[in-house]
Motif scaffolding. Structure first.
Motif, mmCIF file in Angstrom:
data_model
loop_
_atom_site.group_PDB
_atom_site.id
_atom_site.type_symbol
_atom_site.label_atom_id
_atom_site.label_comp_id
_atom_site.label_asym_id
_atom_site.label_seq_id
_atom_site.Cartn_x
_atom_site.Cartn_y
_atom_site.Cartn_z
ATOM 1 N N SER A 27 -9.858 37.587 -9.486
ATOM 2 C CA SER A 27 -10.363 36.292 -9.260
ATOM 3 C C SER A 27 -10.150 35.385 -10.672
ATOM 4 N N ILE A 28 -10.844 35.853 -11.478
ATOM 5 C CA ILE A 28 -10.863 35.247 -12.741
ATOM 6 C C ILE A 28 -9.268 35.132 -13.410
ATOM 7 N N ALA A 29 -8.651 36.302 -13.340
ATOM 8 C CA ALA A 29 -7.148 36.208 -13.832
ATOM 9 C C ALA A 29 -6.627 35.008 -12.942
ATOM 10 N N GLY A 30 -6.598 34.941 -11.875
ATOM 11 C CA GLY A 30 -5.856 33.870 -11.118
ATOM 12 C C GLY A 30 -6.526 32.549 -11.387
ATOM 13 N N HIS A 31 -7.705 32.388 -11.568
ATOM 14 C CA HIS A 31 -8.085 30.860 -11.800
ATOM 15 C C HIS A 31 -7.684 30.573 -13.348
ATOM 16 N N LEU A 32 -7.419 31.445 -14.159
ATOM 17 C CA LEU A 32 -7.108 30.948 -15.398
ATOM 18 C C LEU A 32 -5.435 30.828 -15.383
ATOM 19 N N ASN A 33 -4.866 31.584 -14.522
ATOM 20 C CA ASN A 33 -3.351 31.359 -14.728
ATOM 21 C C ASN A 33 -3.090 30.056 -13.715
ATOM 22 N N ALA A 34 -4.001 29.415 -13.076
ATOM 23 C CA ALA A 34 -3.769 28.245 -12.273
ATOM 24 C C ALA A 34 -4.445 26.906 -13.227
ATOM 25 N N LEU A 94 -0.011 34.306 -20.381
ATOM 26 C CA LEU A 94 -0.912 34.507 -19.194
ATOM 27 C C LEU A 94 -0.181 34.562 -17.936
ATOM 28 N N ARG A 95 0.779 33.863 -17.705
ATOM 29 C CA ARG A 95 1.764 34.092 -16.597
ATOM 30 C C ARG A 95 2.077 35.505 -16.633
ATOM 31 N N GLU A 96 2.649 35.994 -17.653
ATOM 32 C CA GLU A 96 3.348 37.186 -17.738
ATOM 33 C C GLU A 96 2.540 38.404 -17.577
ATOM 34 N N ALA A 97 1.103 38.414 -17.884
ATOM 35 C CA ALA A 97 0.171 39.249 -17.554
ATOM 36 C C ALA A 97 -0.426 39.206 -16.173
ATOM 37 N N TYR A 98 -0.254 37.964 -15.579
ATOM 38 C CA TYR A 98 -0.690 37.881 -14.116
ATOM 39 C C TYR A 98 0.339 38.360 -13.498
ATOM 40 N N ASN A 99 1.704 38.191 -13.506
ATOM 41 C CA ASN A 99 2.668 38.658 -12.791
ATOM 42 C C ASN A 99 2.835 39.919 -12.960
ATOM 43 N N ALA A 100 2.554 40.753 -14.063
ATOM 44 C CA ALA A 100 2.764 42.186 -14.336
ATOM 45 C C ALA A 100 1.713 42.833 -13.447
ATOM 46 N N CYS A 101 0.451 42.251 -13.117
ATOM 47 C CA CYS A 101 -0.680 42.827 -12.443
ATOM 48 C C CYS A 101 -0.475 42.442 -11.006
ATOM 49 N N LEU A 102 0.122 41.511 -10.642
ATOM 50 C CA LEU A 102 0.197 41.106 -9.113
ATOM 51 C C LEU A 102 0.925 42.237 -8.246
ATOM 52 N N PRO A 103 1.926 42.958 -8.632
ATOM 53 C CA PRO A 103 2.119 44.146 -7.835
ATOM 54 C C PRO A 103 1.282 45.352 -7.753
ATOM 55 N N LEU A 104 0.398 45.359 -8.894
ATOM 56 C CA LEU A 104 -0.746 46.576 -8.836
ATOM 57 C C LEU A 104 -1.672 46.092 -7.872
ATOM 58 N N VAL A 105 -2.124 44.791 -7.859
ATOM 59 C CA VAL A 105 -3.142 44.466 -6.920
ATOM 60 C C VAL A 105 -2.544 44.497 -5.546
ATOM 61 N N THR A 106 -1.200 43.943 -5.260
ATOM 62 C CA THR A 106 -0.927 43.967 -3.806
ATOM 63 C C THR A 106 -0.682 45.374 -3.349
ATOM 64 N N GLU A 107 -0.220 46.293 -4.213
ATOM 65 C CA GLU A 107 -0.166 47.836 -3.738
ATOM 66 C C GLU A 107 -1.525 48.197 -3.515
ATOM 67 N N PHE A 108 -2.647 48.001 -4.455
ATOM 68 C CA PHE A 108 -3.768 48.532 -4.113
ATOM 69 C C PHE A 108 -4.319 47.932 -2.686
ATOM 70 N N SER A 109 -4.373 46.624 -2.619
ATOM 71 C CA SER A 109 -4.712 46.199 -1.175
ATOM 72 C C SER A 109 -3.987 46.621 -0.132
#
Length: 693
Positions: free
Chosen positions: A72-79, A86-101
């Motif tokens: 949530s914090i990472a998404g907020h900062l990205n916004a 920051l965008r690169e770091a967020y996008n690198a983690c997006l598939p990881l979080v999506t896959e876990f979810s």
């Protein structure tokens, strides 16, 4: 133990040092927290473990809370402070979080444990809230594809990942297209009519870019005043064209065209619905909402359209007549509508938004808002020092009159480069009680108002004040929760078409004399809003309300119709549906090159797909809820109505805000109002009662 040198990996009970968070912290934190959560889930899913609340539900909650807070914090900062790193770091983690979810939703072992708990004698000993959490979890497992097998499971996981990436890219394209667009003006005569504070900001933007003159942009603090006040029709047209073609093939950069992403998202959503056994995406999403079916939603919208359209047609006829006779605009184009509307408002009611603006200084508006919250809901809002992400952001402490902490509100109110447009509230963490220890909630409140200029406080329009009150309603839903289980918090489990109830409810106070008097102070004289000016504002409350209502219905019908089919549409088909909807309900028709869907982040990046109708659905609830305050209103010393009734406020807090999603929203509304909702209060508030024509 996880290392605490990374500010995203502090315990969920500890505060986060936002000022210390760097892009390099995001991937290590998210990766480590996912692994910790995975291990805990596997332990809870062990069939040798007899499931009860603590070993199953609480342990899964423990496993995920640090992860979801960090994300949530990472998404907020990205916004709000978006940078390439920051965008690169967020996008690198997006598939990881999506896959876990997705993995979590498809975990058959965990699902089986929840089902065992539900079917056990221990289930009936749980509180009503905990029973609801288990039942909602089972529903969500089914909606997450847990019953899929083999290739279908793999396909569902791929769809989830692709949807998340496409939505994020859609949002990025809108942000980049907005940030990249500007209009350089060197002839000051072209700025005639534009408010001085907007001109000052444009001059400062030009200076910072090394340009002479003025630099205009498409962010609302610039765009809207230009459209309302610029006398230069060609300037208005250029601004409108820029905004109306954002992130489309009509815009300036083909790389930012959202057409393929709209097609991809509609295709993925249709595939997701089909995999889960639903006829279309709308049917799938309605499984978690108050409304029973697409047919019910469409019937609701069309009934409201039928009630509103005569008023919309009257509004437009009056505007066209005025534009032709008073402004010489024989053909009223879309870029003329805001300008002509503001001139008509000035003539009819002898005031404009710019007349009001000097009275609404941000410090006084916040003081008045916090005073209202204290009076109506019995809580105080006070400054709280906390290291945040930007100098403009501020932290506030919400507490009882006795000083007991209820939660923190983190506000970021000004527009700037690298910040997504719009206004929203999100949750950093939810309230949770573990034994004798209570963890209080933290909420974000984000807006995009004009920043202070020339050493003076920021000035808000009345629409800005309404926006601030709206978002504060969302924040109060999170902060005044008395639900001790995060899975039943407002943002976790209140039906989507009821989540706008507290926010739209708060807007009503922005039309009350006692409230506006308390939150206004002229930027120069310090005097409150004069009663005569308030009377003009109130008289104009329903100015063009018919046109505004059918516009919202247009968006809602468009949303339901593009998502209410089993097969996806190509982009031309999407635009054709929008044209058909306009022919059915609209009174204003934009030029054929307008590309509204390409900037419709609510639908394609904000979670409102097949849910935009929620604004109107919840507006029925909110208007009817506020009507109880009207019925119990007292009289001030000057004889005016005072709806700040603490007794009714306590009831609203108890039955709506405090219960979050611990019971169905329909039950909460009935507990507050004593009956089912009625559309009549909404129509009355909008000046659309039978006697209104």
């Amino acid at each position: 133990m996880l290392p605490t040198s990374n500010p995203l990996m502090v315990p969920a009970d500890a505060p986060v040092d936002y000022a210390a968070v760097q892009p390099a912290h995001i991937t290590p934190a998210i990766s480590a927290l996912i692994e910790t959560a995975r291990a805990a889930v596997e332990r809870a899913a062990d069939p040798a473990l007899e499931p009860d609340w603590d070993t199953l539900v609480a342990s899964v909650e423990d496993a995920g809370e640090q992860l979801w807070r960090a994300w949530s914090i990472a998404g907020h900062l990205n916004a709000v402070v978006n940078t390439p790193a920051l965008r690169e770091a967020y996008n690198a983690c997006l598939p990881l979080v999506t896959e876990f979810s997705t993995w979590l939703g498809l975990h058959t072992g965990l699902y089986a444990q929840y089902q065992r708990l539900h079917d056990s004698a221990a289930f009936h000993e749980l509180s009503a809230t905990r029973r609801r959490i288990v039942e909602l979890a089972l529903r969500d497992f089914r909606l997450s594809g847990v019953q899929l097998q083999g290739a279908d499971r793999e396909r569902y996981a791929r769809i989830s990942e692709q949807e998340a990436q496409a939505s994020q890219k859609f949002s990025e394209n809108v942000l980049d297209a907005t940030d990249h667009w500007s209009l350089h003006i060197e002839d000051e005569a072209r700025l005639a009519g534009i408010p001085e504070d907007v001109r000052q900001a444009a001059r400062q933007a030009a200076s910072e870019a090394g340009l002479a003159g003025w630099k205009l942009n498409l962010k609302m603090p610039c765009y809207l005043p230009v459209m309302q006040h610029a006398r230069d029709r060609a300037l208005r047209e250029a601004m409108y064209r820029g905004y109306a073609t954002l992130a489309s093939e009509q815009g300036g950069d083909p790389a930012l065209d959202n057409s393929p992403l709209i097609e991809q998202l509609l295709e993925l959503r249709a595939q997701e619905a089909a995999l889960l056994g639903y006829g279309d995406f709308a049917e799938l999403k309605l499984q978690t909402r108050m409304a029973d079916s697409s047919a019910q939603v469409l019937s609701f919208l069309r009934e409201l359209a039928a009630r509103a359209r005569p008023y919309a047609e009257r509004d437009l006829a009056e505007l066209r007549e005025f534009a032709a006779q008073s402004l010489g605009l024989q053909a009223l184009e879309m870029w003329d509508v805001p300008y002509a509307s503001e001139r008509l408002r000035e003539e009819r009611y002898a005031y404009s938004e710019e007349t009001l603006k000097p009275y609404f200084t941000e410090p006084r508006v916040l003081q008045g808002l916090f005073g209202l919250i204290e009076t109506v809901f019995g809580v105080r809002v006070l400054p709280s020092p906390m290291p945040l992400w930007h100098p403009d952001a501020r932290a506030l402490r919400v507490e009882t009159p006795e000083g007991e902490l209820l939660g923190h509100l983190l506000m970021d109110l000004y527009a700037r480069a690298g910040k997504q447009s719009g206004a929203w509230v999100d949750s950093e963490r939810s309230r949770r009680r573990a034994g004798q220890r209570l963890r209080t909630p933290i909420a974000y409140l984000t807006c995009n108002f004009s920043a202070p200029q020339g050493g003076k406080p920021a000035l808000l329009t009345h629409d800005d004040v309404i926006t601030l009150f709206h978002e504060s309603g969302h924040a109060l839903h999170a902060l005044l929760s008395e639900v001790d289980e995060p899975a039943a918090a407002a943002f976790a489990s209140v039906e989507w078409d009821a989540i706008e109830l507290p926010s739209q409810f708060m807007e009503n106070f922005c039309w009350e004399w006692s409230v506006l008097h308390s939150l206004s102070a002229h930027v120069q004289s310090g005097k409150p809003l004069p009663r005569a000016l308030y009377d003009k504002l109130l008289a104009a409350r329903n100015f063009q309300s018919g046109m505004q209502t059918v516009r919202q219905i247009e968006f809602s019908l468009f949303d339901m119709l593009i998502h209410g089919r089993g097969a996806a549409l190509h982009i031309q088909g999407v635009l054709d549906v929008l044209d058909q909807v306009r022919k059915e309900v609209a009174v204003l028709f934009p030029p054929p090159w307008q590309r509204f869907p390409h900037n419709f982040s609510h639908l394609f990046a904000g979670g409102y797909g097949a849910g935009y109708y929620s604004y109107k659905w919840a507006e029925v609830l909110s208007a009817d809820a506020y009507a109880l305050f009207e019925e119990h209103a007292g009289r001030a010393a000057d004889g005016t109505r005072n709806t700040l009734d603490p007794e009714t406020g306590r009831l609203f807090r108890k039955e709506i805000l405090a219960v979050g999603g611990s019971r169905p929203a329909a039950e909460s509304f009935r507990a507050f109002r004593g009956r089912d909702p009625s559309m009549e209060a909404l129509l009355r508030h909008n000046g659309m009662s039978p006697a209104g024509l």
